[in-house]
Design an enzyme around this catalytic site. Structure first.
Site, short mmCIF file in Angstrom:
data_model
loop_
_atom_site.label_atom_id
_atom_site.label_comp_id
_atom_site.label_asym_id
_atom_site.label_seq_id
_atom_site.Cartn_x
_atom_site.Cartn_y
_atom_site.Cartn_z
N GLY A 47 0.84 -1.08 0.60
CA GLY A 47 0.05 0.25 -0.04
C GLY A 47 1.22 0.90 0.17
CD GLU A 48 2.35 5.69 -0.80
OE1 GLU A 48 2.21 4.60 -1.82
OE2 GLU A 48 3.48 5.77 -0.79
CB SER A 49 5.39 2.61 4.21
OG SER A 49 6.42 4.07 3.05
CB CYS A 79 5.12 -4.14 -1.84
SG CYS A 79 5.55 -2.75 -2.63
NE ARG A 106 8.16 5.26 0.88
CZ ARG A 106 7.45 6.12 1.01
NH1 ARG A 106 8.04 7.18 1.06
NH2 ARG A 106 6.56 6.55 0.04
CB ILE A 133 2.63 -2.21 -7.63
CG1 ILE A 133 2.13 -3.28 -8.28
CG2 ILE A 133 1.77 -1.22 -7.71
CD1 ILE A 133 0.27 -3.63 -7.36
NE ARG A 134 2.55 2.78 -6.63
CZ ARG A 134 2.32 3.38 -5.12
NH1 ARG A 134 3.07 4.27 -4.89
NH2 ARG A 134 1.80 2.72 -4.17
CG HIS A 169 2.41 -6.53 -4.26
ND1 HIS A 169 1.55 -5.94 -3.27
CD2 HIS A 169 3.28 -5.07 -4.91
CE1 HIS A 169 1.73 -4.93 -3.32
NE2 HIS A 169 2.51 -4.61 -4.55
CD GLU A 171 -0.17 -8.73 -2.02
OE1 GLU A 171 0.72 -9.28 -1.80
OE2 GLU A 171 -0.54 -7.55 -2.03
N1 GLN Z 1 5.87 2.95 -2.54
C1 GLN Z 1 4.93 2.84 -1.90
C2 GLN Z 1 5.82 2.75 -1.04
O1 GLN Z 1 6.64 3.53 -0.82
C3 GLN Z 1 5.27 0.91 -1.25
C4 GLN Z 1 4.19 0.52 -2.28
C5 GLN Z 1 2.96 -0.60 -2.70
O2 GLN Z 1 3.40 -1.32 -1.58
N2 GLN Z 1 3.19 -1.60 -3.50
O3 GLN Z 1 4.55 2.49 0.58
#
Ligand code: GLN
Length: 190
Positions: A47-49, A79, A106, A133-134, A169, A171
């Site tokens: 997700g987004e840390s 991630c 990141r 993903i990113r 990921h 999952e």
């Molecule tokens: N870019 C996100 C972060 O820095 C991590 C991306 C992800 O969990 N798919 O938290």
């Protein structure tokens, strides 16, 4: 066996589905009172840390979870979840649980490779699908952490005793092997 899934933000439902396919029940952690339940392991999703780190503190889940991880609760961070466990984030001053001897970067693959798929070797499992993903990658491991997978020269999975992390990921694919690896870790810990 019961696995807690941190359900504040990100891809937590996908983890729950994978674990259900493996016959394991899950409990979502959304608020402090959820920590009163007993569970044998913890999944921290992608997700987004920064968002997850902020919510963990605001909802007062941070101390209780950090303490459990330090005491040996098996944890699997994917991630953003991996970023939350890292002791050092190369391009971010703020660390979160900071329980694992890894230095991560990141959004390490840049904009052009925002999201991509590879098949690479995972130690003890074989070649598996990896969806990024990113994604962050692990710049280096130190202390007690060991590398479990590299993909195109970058470290993408590691383990330190009770802690397992992947920058990809698992999952999001059909392949259940990394989740099964985590369940094996829990069984052998006890
Ligand atoms: N870019 C996100 C972060 O820095 C991590 C991306 C992800 O969990 N798919 O938290």
């Amino acid at each position: 066996m019961k696995i807690a899934v941190l359900a504040l933000q990100g891809a937590f439902i996908e983890h729950e589905k994978m674990l259900a396919k493996l016959g394991v029940s899950t409990v979502e952690l959304r608020q402090k009172s959820d920590l009163e339940q007993t569970f044998d392991g913890l999944v921290i999703p992608g997700g987004e840390s920064t968002v997850q780190g902020k919510l963990l503190r605001e909802l007062d889940l941070y101390d209780g979870l950090k303490e459990r991880i330090e005491r040996g609760l098996p944890v699997f961070g994917t991630c953003a979840g991996m970023i939350l466990l890292a002791k050092q984030i190369e391009n971010d001053q703020r660390v979160h649980f900071a329980t694992m001897d890894i230095v991560v970067k990141r959004n390490a693959y840049g904009r052009q490779l925002g999201s991509f798929y590879r098949a690479c070797e995972f130690q003890g499992i074989g070649t598996i699908p990896m969806t990024f993903i990113r994604a962050p990658y692990i710049e280096r491991v130190f202390g007690g952490a060991e590398v479990l997978a590299t993909c195109e020269g970058k470290i993408v999975a590691a383990r330190q005793k009770n802690q397992l992390v992947t920058s990809f990921h698992p999952e999001l694919n059909e392949d259940l092997s990394v989740h099964r690896y985590f369940l094996d870790m829990i069984e052998h810990n006890q």
